[in-house]
Design a protein around this motif. Structure first.
Motif, PDB file in Angstrom:
ATOM      1  N   ILE A  13      43.513  28.647  51.117  1.00  0.00           N
ATOM      2  CA  ILE A  13      44.794  29.296  51.418  1.00  0.00           C
ATOM      3  C   ILE A  13      45.201  30.033  50.145  1.00  0.00           C
ATOM      4  O   ILE A  13      44.781  29.681  49.040  1.00  0.00           O
ATOM      5  CB  ILE A  13      45.863  28.256  51.831  1.00  0.00           C
ATOM      6  N   ASN A  14      46.005  31.043  50.310  1.00  0.00           N
ATOM      7  CA  ASN A  14      46.485  31.781  49.145  1.00  0.00           C
ATOM      8  C   ASN A  14      47.543  30.958  48.404  1.00  0.00           C
ATOM      9  O   ASN A  14      48.250  30.152  49.000  1.00  0.00           O
ATOM     10  CB  ASN A  14      47.091  33.109  49.630  1.00  0.00           C
ATOM     11  N   SER A  15      47.614  31.174  47.107  1.00  0.00           N
ATOM     12  CA  SER A  15      48.698  30.589  46.315  1.00  0.00           C
ATOM     13  C   SER A  15      48.927  31.488  45.116  1.00  0.00           C
ATOM     14  O   SER A  15      47.984  32.047  44.563  1.00  0.00           O
ATOM     15  CB  SER A  15      48.315  29.193  45.820  1.00  0.00           C
ATOM     16  N   ASN A  16      50.179  31.648  44.727  1.00  0.00           N
ATOM     17  CA  ASN A  16      50.449  32.422  43.506  1.00  0.00           C
ATOM     18  C   ASN A  16      50.933  31.514  42.384  1.00  0.00           C
ATOM     19  O   ASN A  16      51.484  31.976  41.396  1.00  0.00           O
ATOM     20  CB  ASN A  16      51.459  33.536  43.771  1.00  0.00           C
TER      21      ASN A  16
ATOM     22  N   PHE B 162      43.052  35.152  44.041  1.00  0.00           N
ATOM     23  CA  PHE B 162      41.960  36.083  43.744  1.00  0.00           C
ATOM     24  C   PHE B 162      40.690  35.346  43.299  1.00  0.00           C
ATOM     25  O   PHE B 162      40.226  35.491  42.170  1.00  0.00           O
ATOM     26  CB  PHE B 162      42.398  37.140  42.731  1.00  0.00           C
TER      27      PHE B 162
ATOM     28  N   SER C 202      42.789  35.388  39.358  1.00  0.00           N
ATOM     29  CA  SER C 202      44.258  35.484  39.305  1.00  0.00           C
ATOM     30  C   SER C 202      44.764  36.840  38.847  1.00  0.00           C
ATOM     31  O   SER C 202      44.021  37.813  38.746  1.00  0.00           O
ATOM     32  CB  SER C 202      44.860  34.360  38.463  1.00  0.00           C
ATOM     33  N   ASN C 203      46.060  36.874  38.566  1.00  0.00           N
ATOM     34  CA  ASN C 203      46.764  38.099  38.211  1.00  0.00           C
ATOM     35  C   ASN C 203      46.287  38.624  36.861  1.00  0.00           C
ATOM     36  O   ASN C 203      46.333  37.908  35.861  1.00  0.00           O
ATOM     37  CB  ASN C 203      48.258  37.730  38.152  1.00  0.00           C
TER      38      ASN C 203
ATOM     39  N   VAL D  28      41.086  42.617  39.605  1.00  0.00           N
ATOM     40  CA  VAL D  28      40.816  42.325  41.014  1.00  0.00           C
ATOM     41  C   VAL D  28      42.104  42.317  41.837  1.00  0.00           C
ATOM     42  O   VAL D  28      42.103  42.663  43.018  1.00  0.00           O
ATOM     43  CB  VAL D  28      40.047  40.987  41.135  1.00  0.00           C
ATOM     44  N   ASP D  29      43.226  41.967  41.210  1.00  0.00           N
ATOM     45  CA  ASP D  29      44.477  41.938  41.953  1.00  0.00           C
ATOM     46  C   ASP D  29      44.926  43.343  42.367  1.00  0.00           C
ATOM     47  O   ASP D  29      45.714  43.491  43.301  1.00  0.00           O
ATOM     48  CB  ASP D  29      45.579  41.234  41.154  1.00  0.00           C
TER      49      ASP D  29
ATOM     50  N   ARG E  27      48.263  43.488  45.178  1.00  0.00           N
ATOM     51  CA  ARG E  27      49.242  42.400  45.219  1.00  0.00           C
ATOM     52  C   ARG E  27      50.388  42.718  44.254  1.00  0.00           C
ATOM     53  O   ARG E  27      51.545  42.542  44.547  1.00  0.00           O
ATOM     54  CB  ARG E  27      48.579  41.086  44.825  1.00  0.00           C
ATOM     55  N   SER E  28      50.016  43.172  43.105  1.00  0.00           N
ATOM     56  CA  SER E  28      51.003  43.594  42.125  1.00  0.00           C
ATOM     57  C   SER E  28      50.365  44.752  41.380  1.00  0.00           C
ATOM     58  O   SER E  28      49.239  45.134  41.663  1.00  0.00           O
ATOM     59  CB  SER E  28      51.332  42.449  41.162  1.00  0.00           C
TER      60      SER E  28
ATOM     61  N   ILE F  61      53.056  35.157  51.369  1.00  0.00           N
ATOM     62  CA  ILE F  61      51.651  35.531  51.123  1.00  0.00           C
ATOM     63  C   ILE F  61      50.714  34.591  51.868  1.00  0.00           C
ATOM     64  O   ILE F  61      49.514  34.597  51.635  1.00  0.00           O
ATOM     65  CB  ILE F  61      51.321  35.486  49.620  1.00  0.00           C
ATOM     66  N   TRP F  62      51.259  33.804  52.765  1.00  0.00           N
ATOM     67  CA  TRP F  62      50.451  32.773  53.409  1.00  0.00           C
ATOM     68  C   TRP F  62      50.119  33.135  54.847  1.00  0.00           C
ATOM     69  O   TRP F  62      50.943  33.776  55.511  1.00  0.00           O
ATOM     70  CB  TRP F  62      51.211  31.438  53.358  1.00  0.00           C
ATOM     71  N   PRO F  63      48.967  32.747  55.374  1.00  0.00           N
ATOM     72  CA  PRO F  63      47.967  31.927  54.693  1.00  0.00           C
ATOM     73  C   PRO F  63      46.986  32.722  53.813  1.00  0.00           C
ATOM     74  O   PRO F  63      46.478  32.192  52.839  1.00  0.00           O
ATOM     75  CB  PRO F  63      47.208  31.278  55.855  1.00  0.00           C
ATOM     76  N   TYR F  64      46.713  34.000  54.172  1.00  0.00           N
ATOM     77  CA  TYR F  64      45.589  34.684  53.513  1.00  0.00           C
ATOM     78  C   TYR F  64      46.018  35.986  52.829  1.00  0.00           C
ATOM     79  O   TYR F  64      45.327  36.991  52.913  1.00  0.00           O
ATOM     80  CB  TYR F  64      44.489  34.982  54.533  1.00  0.00           C
ATOM     81  N   GLY F  65      47.147  35.966  52.172  1.00  0.00           N
ATOM     82  CA  GLY F  65      47.585  37.168  51.474  1.00  0.00           C
ATOM     83  C   GLY F  65      48.309  38.116  52.416  1.00  0.00           C
ATOM     84  O   GLY F  65      48.492  37.844  53.607  1.00  0.00           O
TER      85      GLY F  65
END
Lengths: 340, 479
Positions: A9-12, A21, A43-44, B59-60, B65-66, B201-205
């Motif tokens: 699952i995604n998490s930030n 990522f 990650s970011n 990669v982000d 994403r940002s 952002i859940w579950p997959y972005g």
């Protein structure tokens, strides 16, 4: 290949379960008993908060994490790229910003690092270790994104062989990335900006090229990772085409995967406590796409739906020939098994 | 003295691009001004930092994403088609859409890419694409604009801020306009807007949005809009809007403000006449003569006398200042320079008052003198002097080498050094105050006595100090 399950699952958040990522995985198997997955979160890129390795079981039972920015300098990552276990369950992690391979035990305790350099080239340039593969004799192969070469190292880090050079000819590279060693000891390299896979023997003798630039079947666009199963089939993370292609060892395409994600265990758990989103999601149709012409390409189609691969950056096989596809932009792993 | 032609080329590139490096200026030698304009208008060349390399290192940014401002910064720094990026920036300032509400930067980036793709085409087509742009639709709540219950947010803003301007339509026109856009929505609008509201952002972005027309909630009845009657939908309304003289004047004034000279903020346009009414009339005529084609209007503007004579009439926006400085400094001049520093660098533009993808409101940024507060001015000066004052930057090193080579014999004066340094950073008219300031940098007695006529050894450190002073000057804030 057919879909088995989706993991993650995604998490930030900078700590805790959930992917941010993900860039690569390594699988530690206790044959017949369990599989533990080690996943690298890139990650970011602005803050690096959340850059770390998490590990958990195949059944999505969370175990732990290590290598985050709060750790000691020697144990934390800057720009990690790929993972590989040696034959003693020592996890090797390339870091292209620090020109190192960092080595941890399977509990995440830092052991040592191997510093890579370009002395053999005599120019002092950055090495940029990207891909890593370890053979049955624990020789380490590492690809250099900046120098466009492959080094073969002893477990202690002494260079025993080096080959390559910048270019598009046989044995030359353009920003090589992921690698794998097959059961016969041959090395496969994702020659990223040359849009091909190159195969070498363990002494660096060029054997074969798979693929060419393009969007068609059997063609690649920026392949980032390669994995070889027990039958010597070659899976390629065709990163720029948002798909995975599987070839037989002669190079014929036998499967093209575009992704068929389902809800993971962790996703179900999250939706169970966010019922408004679960209900709205149930009323949505996330697979139907009616895109204008300018968005009709693999990237946009992947971005505008959810089940397809988006950023399939890494492919790995386990001992049962199950294929694990890690997607950095969907923050999950899709698992496939042979159809028959 | 710099030649008139050179000064004009620098002026053109300041406005239609992000300035010009000395090498780029050399490459323009012998090319007629009109041909340079045509090159800018027609250019679709790629940049020296390709997307794949950016995404591999960041990669982000692949999923946006940002960091879309950082991605856009790479594009602006490395583009070989600067007018394309400048037009994207132009439309981003008018059709100002902010991620603070969307929480879906990739959808917003798709809007910016739409500006890049359609920003110099027919205005009607651009407005139609904008009206079907998912980021805009969510930004102005058009997913809630239903035949049974209209939400007039988009209907109001397309008239007030995107085409005609206040005073050229009635409240009834707004309602009728909104009715025409009922059903113009995004796919899975309930789920997508819920995720946006919750920043989920859940579950997959994040899932990027796409346009979806929902006939079941579209009002098919007759509307009366700007004096015309019919069962209009959004396409019809856009056709009517684009045929209005008020629309031509509104777009012309925006183009004048962006490319020619600073105007008062948009809310004052209703009561304040244009700075150059004849120029606006010229652009309005071009709009109709060339069937609303923005590229043709731009061609008229960039080749006009009012444009050529407008040097130093504008204060650089923060983005123009930051990107122009980085193009000069050469910090990202090839794809091996892709680096996390880009995030901090583009954030400087935020501190100066222009956060890309997050305008202060749907009205966009107030420009001109409003860019300059005491805090912002310090940031602007510090930014430019830090980057141009760093001899490790490839572009700076190259500029220093050029100046040293040009002035290598000792027959050159401090005045020539000042002029050479000024020209190298795009300053062609150096004020007495700036000259005096540079002279104060020198402790040599000869300089104190003879001023800019003094002859001194041209060392790298000296060149660097003068360059740094030049980008700290008032002139560097202008273009």
């Amino acid at each position: 290949m057919k879909t088995v399950k989706t993991i993650g699952i995604n998490s930030n958040q900078p700590v805790g379960r959930g992917f941010n990522f993900p860039y690569d995985i390594a699988i530690k198997e206790d044959l017949g008993k369990s599989r533990t997955i080690y996943l690298l979160n890139r990650s970011n890129s602005a803050t690096r908060m959340g850059t770390r390795i998490q590990y958990f079981t195949y059944e999505e039972d969370w175990i732990g994490e290590f290598g985050n920015p709060l750790e000691d300098d020697e144990a934390k990552f800057t720009r990690p790229v790929t993972l590989a276990f040696d034959n003693s369950d020592q996890l090797h992690v390339t870091d292209e910003a620090t020109d190192e391979i960092k080595i941890f035990n399977s509990e995440g305790k830092f052991q040592r690092s191997i510093k890579l350099d370009s002395d053999s080239q005599g120019n002092g340039d950055r090495f940029g270790p990207a891909g890593i593969a370890i053979d049955s004799g624990d020789f380490i192969y590492v690809s250099s994104r900046y120098l466009n070469l492959i080094q073969k190292l002893t477990p202690e880090g002494r260079v025993v062989k080096e080959w390559g050079g910048t270019g598009g000819g046989p044995g030359e590279f353009s920003m090589p990335w992921g690698m794998d060693v097959d059961s016969q000891g041959d090395l496969y390299v994702a020659d990223w900006r040359n849009d091909r896979i190159q195969k070498f023997d363990s002494e660096g003798i060029f054997l074969k090229t798979y693929g060419e630039s393009g969007r068609g079947v059997g063609q690649f666009h920026r392949p980032s990772s390669v994995a070889v199963d027990a039958n010597l089939n070659v899976a390629v993370a065709d990163w720029g085409n948002e798909r995975v292609q599987i070839l037989d060892n002669a190079g014929s395409v036998i499967n093209v995967l575009e992704g068929e994600a389902t809800l993971s265990k962790w996703s179900h758990e999250w939706l169970d406590v966010n019922l408004d989103e679960r209900e709205a999601r149930n009323r949505a149709d996330l697979k139907v796409l009616d895109l204008p012409d300018h968005l009709k390409n693999a990237y946009h189609e992947a971005s505008q739906t959810e089940h397809k691969f988006w950023g399939p950056v890494s492919v790995k096989f386990d001992s049962e020939n199950q294929l694990y596809v890690t997607e950095h932009s969907r923050h999950r792993i899709q698992v496939f098994e042979p159809a028959s | 003295m710099v030649s008139i032609d050179t000064e004009l080329v620098i002026h053109l590139m300041n406005r239609a691009g992000f300035g010009i490096t000395p090498d780029e200026l050399d490459s323009c030698t012998g090319i007629a001004y009109e041909d340079l304009v045509e090159n800018l208008l027609g250019s679709k060349e790629s940049s020296h930092i390709p997307d794949d390399v950016i995404f591999r290192d960041h990669v982000d940014l692949h999923a946006s994403r940002s960091g879309v401002p950082a991605y856009w910064a790479y594009r602006m720094i490395s583009t070989k088609s600067p007018l394309e990026e400048k037009m994207s920036l132009f439309w981003h300032g008018i059709f100002a859409t902010g991620n603070s509400k969307l929480n879906n930067l990739r959808s917003l980036l798709n809007q910016i890419e739409m500006f890049r793709r359609s920003g110099t085409g027919k205005f009607d087509d651009l407005l139609l694409e904008l009206s079907q742009d998912p980021a805009m639709l969510i930004w102005l709540d058009n997913q809630d604009n239903l035949n049974e219950s209209i939400n007039e947010n988009y209907g109001r803003e397309i008239l007030e801020l995107f085409s005609m301007g206040v005073g050229n339509y009635t409240e009834d026109d707004i309602k009728e306009c909104a009715r025409a856009f009922t059903g113009w929505s995004v796919a899975n609008s309930e789920y997508m807007s819920l995720m946006a509201q919750k920043d989920s952002i859940w579950p997959y972005g994040r899932i990027v949005w796409h346009y979806d027309f929902k006939p079941g909630i579209h009002d098919v009845d007759t509307k009366e809009f700007l004096g015309e009657q019919g069962p209009f939908n959004g396409d019809d309304v856009i056709r009517i809007i684009c045929s209005q003289k008020a629309t031509a004047r509104f777009i012309a004034r925006h183009m004048y403000n962006f490319f020619v000279a600073d105007e008062v903020p948009v809310p004052q346009w209703k009561d304040t006449p244009p700075r150059d009414p004849a120029a606006i009339d010229t652009l309005v005529e071009a709009y109709f003569e060339y069937d609303h084609d923005i590229k043709s209007v731009l061609r008229v503007l960039l080749t006009s006398n009012f444009f050529k004579e407008s040097r130093y009439q504008k204060i650089k926006s923060p983005v123009e200042l930051v990107i122009g400085t980085l193009r000069l400094s050469g910090e990202y001049n090839d794809d091996s320079k892709v680096d996390s520093s880009i995030f901090g660098v583009i954030a400087e533009s935020d501190y100066m008052g222009q956060a890309l993808c997050n305008p202060p409101s749907v009205e966009g940024w107030h420009t001109g003198e409003e860019w300059i507060s005491s805090g912002a001015l310090v940031d602007r000066v510090n930014f430019a002097s830090q980057h141009i004052g760093n001899p490790d930057n490839d572009g700076v090193k190259h500029i220093v080498d050029r100046i040293r080579t040009d002035l290598r014999d000792d027959a050159h004066t401090v005045g020539e050094l000042i002029e050479s340094c000024g020209n190298s950073v795009g300053i062609t008219r150096i004020s007495e105050d700036t000259t005096e300031g540079v002279l104060d940098l020198f402790s040599q007695e000869e300089v104190q006595v003879k001023g800019k006529d003094a002859k001194i050894p041209i060392e790298d450190d000296t060149i660097l100090r003068v360059l740094e002073f030049m980008v700290s000057s008032r002139e560097y804030q202008l273009c």
